[in-house]
Motif scaffolding. Structure first.
Motif, short mmCIF file in Angstrom:
data_model
loop_
_atom_site.label_atom_id
_atom_site.label_comp_id
_atom_site.label_asym_id
_atom_site.label_seq_id
_atom_site.Cartn_x
_atom_site.Cartn_y
_atom_site.Cartn_z
N SER A 61 0.81 -1.23 0.00
CA SER A 61 0.00 0.00 0.00
C SER A 61 0.83 1.26 0.00
N GLY A 62 2.13 1.13 -0.22
CA GLY A 62 3.03 2.28 -0.26
C GLY A 62 3.97 2.16 -1.45
N ILE A 63 5.18 2.64 -1.29
CA ILE A 63 6.12 2.69 -2.42
C ILE A 63 7.35 1.82 -2.13
N PRO A 64 8.05 1.34 -3.16
CA PRO A 64 9.29 0.61 -2.90
C PRO A 64 10.29 1.51 -2.16
N VAL A 65 11.06 0.90 -1.28
CA VAL A 65 12.05 1.67 -0.51
C VAL A 65 13.04 2.36 -1.46
N ILE A 66 13.39 1.68 -2.54
CA ILE A 66 14.35 2.27 -3.49
C ILE A 66 13.80 3.56 -4.10
N VAL A 67 12.49 3.65 -4.24
CA VAL A 67 11.90 4.89 -4.80
C VAL A 67 12.06 6.02 -3.78
N ARG A 68 11.75 5.71 -2.53
CA ARG A 68 11.93 6.74 -1.47
C ARG A 68 13.40 7.20 -1.42
N GLU A 69 14.32 6.23 -1.45
CA GLU A 69 15.73 6.58 -1.32
C GLU A 69 16.25 7.32 -2.55
N SER A 70 15.71 7.00 -3.72
CA SER A 70 16.16 7.65 -4.97
C SER A 70 15.89 9.15 -4.95
N LEU A 71 14.82 9.54 -4.22
CA LEU A 71 14.49 10.97 -4.18
C LEU A 71 15.60 11.79 -3.53
N LYS A 72 16.46 11.10 -2.77
CA LYS A 72 17.60 11.80 -2.14
C LYS A 72 18.79 11.87 -3.08
N ARG A 73 18.70 11.20 -4.22
CA ARG A 73 19.84 11.15 -5.15
C ARG A 73 19.55 11.92 -6.43
N ILE A 74 18.52 12.79 -6.38
CA ILE A 74 18.08 13.54 -7.56
C ILE A 74 18.06 15.01 -7.22
N SER A 75 18.38 15.85 -8.20
CA SER A 75 18.11 17.29 -8.00
C SER A 75 17.47 17.84 -9.27
N PHE A 76 16.61 18.82 -9.09
CA PHE A 76 15.94 19.46 -10.23
C PHE A 76 16.55 20.84 -10.43
N SER A 77 16.80 21.21 -11.69
CA SER A 77 17.12 22.61 -11.92
C SER A 77 15.80 23.27 -12.32
N GLY A 78 15.37 24.21 -11.55
CA GLY A 78 14.05 24.81 -11.77
C GLY A 78 12.99 24.00 -11.04
N VAL A 79 11.73 24.31 -11.34
CA VAL A 79 10.62 23.59 -10.71
C VAL A 79 9.83 22.89 -11.80
N PRO A 80 10.07 21.59 -12.01
CA PRO A 80 9.37 20.90 -13.09
C PRO A 80 7.94 20.55 -12.70
N TYR A 81 7.16 20.19 -13.70
CA TYR A 81 5.86 19.54 -13.47
C TYR A 81 6.17 18.09 -13.14
N VAL A 82 5.76 17.62 -11.95
CA VAL A 82 6.05 16.24 -11.54
C VAL A 82 4.74 15.48 -11.36
N CYS A 83 4.65 14.31 -11.98
CA CYS A 83 3.49 13.44 -11.77
C CYS A 83 3.98 12.01 -11.59
N ALA A 84 3.08 11.12 -11.19
CA ALA A 84 3.49 9.73 -10.92
C ALA A 84 2.42 8.76 -11.39
N ILE A 85 2.89 7.58 -11.80
CA ILE A 85 1.97 6.47 -12.10
C ILE A 85 2.42 5.30 -11.23
N ALA A 86 1.49 4.83 -10.38
CA ALA A 86 1.79 3.69 -9.50
C ALA A 86 1.06 2.47 -10.06
N THR A 87 1.81 1.44 -10.47
CA THR A 87 1.15 0.24 -10.97
C THR A 87 0.87 -0.68 -9.79
N CYS A 88 -0.29 -1.34 -9.82
CA CYS A 88 -0.65 -2.18 -8.67
C CYS A 88 -1.47 -3.38 -9.15
N GLY A 89 -1.57 -4.38 -8.24
CA GLY A 89 -2.31 -5.57 -8.59
C GLY A 89 -3.80 -5.42 -8.39
#
Ligand SMILES: Cc1cc2nc3c(=O)[nH]c(=O)nc-3n(C[C@H](O)[C@H](O)[C@H](O)COP(=O)(O)O)c2cc1C
Ligand code: SF4
Ligand code: SF4
Length: 270
Positions: A61-89
């Motif tokens: 009911s949440g997100i993979p740990v690697i997804v949470r941790e990856s957010l700490k390894r990314i930087s944006f230049s500017g403020v992009p439009y961000v959206c997400a698609i979560a695939t589920c069973g």
């Protein structure tokens, strides 16, 4: 207008979504979150696209740990439009809401839209896969839904997040927190039966390099597992079991995704 599609996938559902987005959106590239594992907060992966799409499976009911941790390894230049698609069973639970909150916490960016896409479930420790016929029907309706989402992403639509609302969201958050604390060492419950041929495919497909082959040619799990199920689903002789209850259960991986494509997540795909 450029787009970066960041994805994680164990058994191919999310990978096919990322591939479709990269095909259909103008000037789009895919980046695997598994490839970013070596980066740190001090040396993040810089993204200068105007649109950023995250694609990942729902876990507990949440997100993979690697997804949470990856957010700490990314930087944006500017403020992009961000959206997400979560695939589920079956149901995304609080995954989109949890992702929105982690995105805000790590990158101070608001999630403009987050959708759930129901695809065949891959969590064999809880259930066996459906028949090919049922899976194909589910995949066809997921493709149809994705076709409807693509123009919304292209036009940078801001939409309500497809996530459970309070107070049930708290329950899901609690379940996910338990999962996130358990998952790394959950691989103690994996084992390979005597049918194992020592082919090494499990080691290759593991997106986080959590499997080493012993000198006897048997997989040895390294206790930083994501529970993505790639090893269990791609083993050609179904030798890998989780505890005792996956034996005899029908396996699932996306029919268009090969072991080589999952292995390639460890290299830049875009
Ligand atoms: C550890 C784990 C937990 C999961 N938890 C959920 C869940 O809570 N709800 C759900 O609908 N599907 C759940 N699933 C199913 C996956 O989200 C779904 O099959 C997804 O599309 C798999 O994506 P992938 O093929 O890209 O890895 C879970 C799968 C795994 C491996
Ligand atoms: S993929 Fe299966 S058969 Fe091959 S080494 Fe791993 S457990 Fe053994
Ligand atoms: S060990 Fe298996 S379940 Fe764990 S991350 Fe690797 S492939 Fe996924």
């Amino acid at each position: 207008m450029s787009t970066t599609v960041l994805y994680f996938s164990g058994t191919g559902n999310s990978l096919t979504v990322a591939q479709s987005l990269a095909r259909e959106l103008a000037d789009a590239r895919t980046i695997s979150l598994a490839e970013l594992r070596g980066l740190t907060e001090d040396n993040p992966f810089k993204i200068d696209s105007e649109t950023v799409v995250f694609v990942f499976p729902v876990y507990a009911s949440g997100i993979p740990v690697i997804v949470r941790e990856s957010l700490k390894r990314i930087s944006f230049s500017g403020v992009p439009y961000v959206c997400a698609i979560a695939t589920c069973g079956s149901s995304p639970g609080a995954a989109v809401g949890i992702f929105a909150s982690e995105l805000q916490k790590s990158l101070s960016v608001k999630l403009s839209a987050g959708w759930a896409l129901v695809m065949p479930g891959n969590y064999t420790p809880l259930y066996g896969a459906y028949s090919d016929q049922v899976n194909n029907r589910m995949l066809a309706s997921a493709s149809e839904r994705l076709r409807q989402l693509i123009p919304l992403i292209a036009s940078r639509t801001v939409a309500a997040l497809e996530t459970t609302s309070l107070p049930v969201a708290w329950l899901f958050w609690f379940i996910w927190k338990g999962f996130a604390g358990w998952v790394g060492r959950s691989d103690r419950h994996f084992r390979a039966l005597s049918a194992c041929t020592g082919c090494g495919l499990c080691e290759q497909v593991c997106p986080v390099e959590n499997i080493r082959l012993s000198s006897a040619g048997r997989p040895v799990w390294q206790h930083h597992c994501e529970q993505c199920m790639a090893c269990l689903q791609f083993c050609p002789v179904e030798a890998i079991q989780f505890c005792w209850w996956t034996k005899g259960r029908r396996r699932y991986r996306h029919p268009q995704i090969t072991a080589a494509m999952i292995t390639a997540q460890k290299k830049f795909a875009g």
